[in-house]
Design a protein around this motif. Structure first.
Motif, short mmCIF file in Angstrom:
data_model
loop_
_atom_site.label_atom_id
_atom_site.label_comp_id
_atom_site.label_asym_id
_atom_site.label_seq_id
_atom_site.Cartn_x
_atom_site.Cartn_y
_atom_site.Cartn_z
N LEU A 5 0.83 -1.21 0.00
CA LEU A 5 0.00 0.00 0.00
C LEU A 5 0.86 1.26 0.00
O LEU A 5 0.50 2.28 -0.60
CB LEU A 5 -0.91 -0.01 1.22
N HIS A 6 2.03 1.16 0.64
CA HIS A 6 2.95 2.31 0.65
C HIS A 6 3.44 2.63 -0.76
O HIS A 6 3.52 3.80 -1.15
CB HIS A 6 4.14 2.02 1.56
N GLN A 7 3.76 1.59 -1.55
CA GLN A 7 4.20 1.80 -2.92
C GLN A 7 3.10 2.44 -3.77
O GLN A 7 3.36 3.35 -4.56
CB GLN A 7 4.62 0.47 -3.56
N ILE A 8 1.88 1.96 -3.58
CA ILE A 8 0.75 2.51 -4.34
C ILE A 8 0.52 3.97 -3.97
O ILE A 8 0.35 4.83 -4.84
CB ILE A 8 -0.52 1.69 -4.07
N ARG A 9 0.56 4.25 -2.67
CA ARG A 9 0.37 5.63 -2.20
C ARG A 9 1.46 6.55 -2.74
O ARG A 9 1.18 7.66 -3.22
CB ARG A 9 0.35 5.66 -0.68
N SER A 10 2.70 6.09 -2.66
CA SER A 10 3.82 6.90 -3.11
C SER A 10 3.74 7.16 -4.62
O SER A 10 3.94 8.29 -5.08
CB SER A 10 5.14 6.20 -2.77
N ALA A 11 3.44 6.11 -5.40
CA ALA A 11 3.34 6.25 -6.86
C ALA A 11 2.20 7.19 -7.23
O ALA A 11 2.32 8.00 -8.17
CB ALA A 11 3.13 4.89 -7.50
N LEU A 12 1.10 7.12 -6.48
CA LEU A 12 -0.04 8.00 -6.76
C LEU A 12 0.31 9.46 -6.48
O LEU A 12 0.02 10.35 -7.29
CB LEU A 12 -1.23 7.57 -5.90
N LEU A 13 0.96 9.71 -5.35
CA LEU A 13 1.34 11.08 -5.00
C LEU A 13 2.35 11.65 -6.00
O LEU A 13 2.25 12.81 -6.42
CB LEU A 13 1.92 11.12 -3.59
N LEU A 14 3.33 10.84 -6.39
CA LEU A 14 4.32 11.27 -7.36
C LEU A 14 3.67 11.61 -8.70
O LEU A 14 3.98 12.64 -9.32
CB LEU A 14 5.39 10.19 -7.55
N SER A 15 2.76 10.74 -9.14
CA SER A 15 2.10 10.96 -10.43
C SER A 15 1.25 12.22 -10.41
O SER A 15 1.30 13.04 -11.34
CB SER A 15 1.22 9.75 -10.78
N LEU A 16 0.47 12.39 -9.36
CA LEU A 16 -0.39 13.58 -9.26
C LEU A 16 0.43 14.86 -9.17
O LEU A 16 0.08 15.89 -9.75
CB LEU A 16 -1.31 13.45 -8.04
N TRP A 17 1.53 14.79 -8.44
CA TRP A 17 2.40 15.97 -8.31
C TRP A 17 2.99 16.37 -9.66
O TRP A 17 3.06 17.54 -10.01
CB TRP A 17 3.51 15.67 -7.31
N VAL A 18 3.42 15.36 -10.43
CA VAL A 18 4.03 15.63 -11.74
C VAL A 18 3.04 16.28 -12.70
O VAL A 18 3.37 17.24 -13.40
CB VAL A 18 4.61 14.34 -12.34
N ILE A 19 1.82 15.76 -12.76
CA ILE A 19 0.86 16.29 -13.74
C ILE A 19 0.08 17.51 -13.23
O ILE A 19 -0.65 18.15 -13.99
CB ILE A 19 -0.14 15.20 -14.20
N ALA A 20 0.24 17.85 -11.93
CA ALA A 20 -0.49 18.99 -11.36
C ALA A 20 -0.25 20.30 -12.11
O ALA A 20 -1.22 21.02 -12.41
CB ALA A 20 -0.16 19.14 -9.87
N PRO A 21 1.01 20.67 -12.46
CA PRO A 21 1.19 21.92 -13.20
C PRO A 21 0.47 21.92 -14.54
O PRO A 21 -0.05 22.96 -14.97
CB PRO A 21 2.72 21.98 -13.40
N TRP A 22 0.43 20.77 -15.19
CA TRP A 22 -0.25 20.62 -16.47
C TRP A 22 -1.75 20.89 -16.31
O TRP A 22 -2.36 21.62 -17.08
CB TRP A 22 0.01 19.21 -16.99
#
Length: 315
Positions: A5-22
């Motif tokens: 669950l930690h990997q899923i949470r981390s990957a989700l946060l990283l992905s959302l952070w990256v596309i947030a400026p877009w």
């Protein structure tokens, strides 16, 4: 493959952070600025499968600087000019040196060279300075989430010693430069909206030894080809910007879950996402996919011929 669950949470946060400026850029009428910020953040985040447990900030800032410098050079270079070939050769040499050094900056440098090639000819209507500022700001944006979410490695930030006078090292350096220059020459001759993907794809599969390169060709060849096709198809959704950015976010989430050790799948995601940041594409998705696949096939053929130049071992 077990996923916590930690990997899923981390990957989700990283992905959302990256596309947030877009996403914010789309809503506030600055889609191009947001796209370029996300491009820089994306390359920074995927440059580090793990960070050193001690003093990760300097490593991240070095990576951000490396990516930004390469991208800024690329956006200010004209395809086919003398500087275009000089920087291509220098980038290949630096990437080869980083591959042998095997430090935490190996992947940032390799993706920096990728950023150089992918930035060439991508000048938006706002100009090259706009591109440079947005991309650099994006890498800084990526540093924040990388520090907070990327896993740590107990190994210190050390590097392997390299004997530059070694014949094997010199043969590897020659092979890297040949891939970059042959690919760059073809990039100036082939009709394409993104021709510099050709030398970039060739360098992505190169390793310092013959068998290691052949293994990477087998591991990454299919992934790169499929990723090139999917990247072209995703560009077909460019007009539907929210759908486009959502698909890129899903691919990035999958990439982070898969991890860099699963080379074929990881390379598929890397290729598909990187090629969706082609801001000058004008053709339909099928034509774009075919174009990217053709460029990738040419790149893989060049890499295969380099097996004749590469040493059996650099040790």
């Amino acid at each position: 493959m077990s996923i916590s669950l930690h990997q899923i949470r981390s990957a989700l946060l990283l992905s959302l952070w990256v596309i947030a400026p877009w996403i914010f850029g789309i809503f506030y009428g600055q889609a191009m600025f947001g796209t370029l910020m996300s491009f820089g953040a994306y390359l920074l985040v995927v440059s580090y499968p793990k960070l050193p447990k001690k003093n990760p900030i300097p490593i991240l800032l070095q990576g951000a600087g490396i990516l930004s410098v390469f991208a800024i050079i690329g956006i200010n270079v004209t395809l086919g000019s003398l500087l275009f070939f000089i920087y291509a050769a220098l980038g290949a040499l630096i990437q080869g040196y980083a591959e042998l050094r095997a430090s935490y900056l190996r992947l940032p440098i390799a993706l920096g060279v990728l950023a150089y090639f992918l930035s060439i000819g991508q000048i938006p209507s706002q100009g090259s300075l706009f591109y440079s500022c947005a991309f650099t700001l994006g890498t800084c944006w990526g540093v924040i989430i990388s520090y907070l979410q990327l896993p740590r490695n107990e190994a210190p930030a050390s590097a392997t010693h390299i004997d530059l006078r070694s014949p094997a090292v010199q043969r590897f350096s020659i092979a890297m430069v040949l891939v970059a220059l042959i690919g760059s020459v073809l990039a100036t001759l082939l009709p394409s909206s993104h021709p510099c993907w050709l030398p970039a794809a060739g360098l992505r599969v190169m390793k310092s030894e013959r068998m290691a390169t052949w293994a990477r060709l087998k591991q990454r060849g299919i992934g790169t080809l499929l990723g090139a096709a999917v990247g072209g198809l995703l560009l077909g959704f460019y007009e539907n910007q929210l759908l486009h950015v959502s698909l890129v976010g899903l691919l990035l989430f999958a990439m982070l879950i898969i991890g860099a050790k699963r080379y074929g799948y990881w390379t598929f995601c890397l290729t598909a996402i990187a090629l969706t940041f082609n801001i000058t594409a004008t053709a339909g998705p099928i034509i774009l996919a075919f174009d990217r696949v053709l460029l990738t096939i040419c790149a893989l053929i060049i890499a295969i011929t380099m097996l004749l130049v590469l040493p059996k071992s650099t040790k």
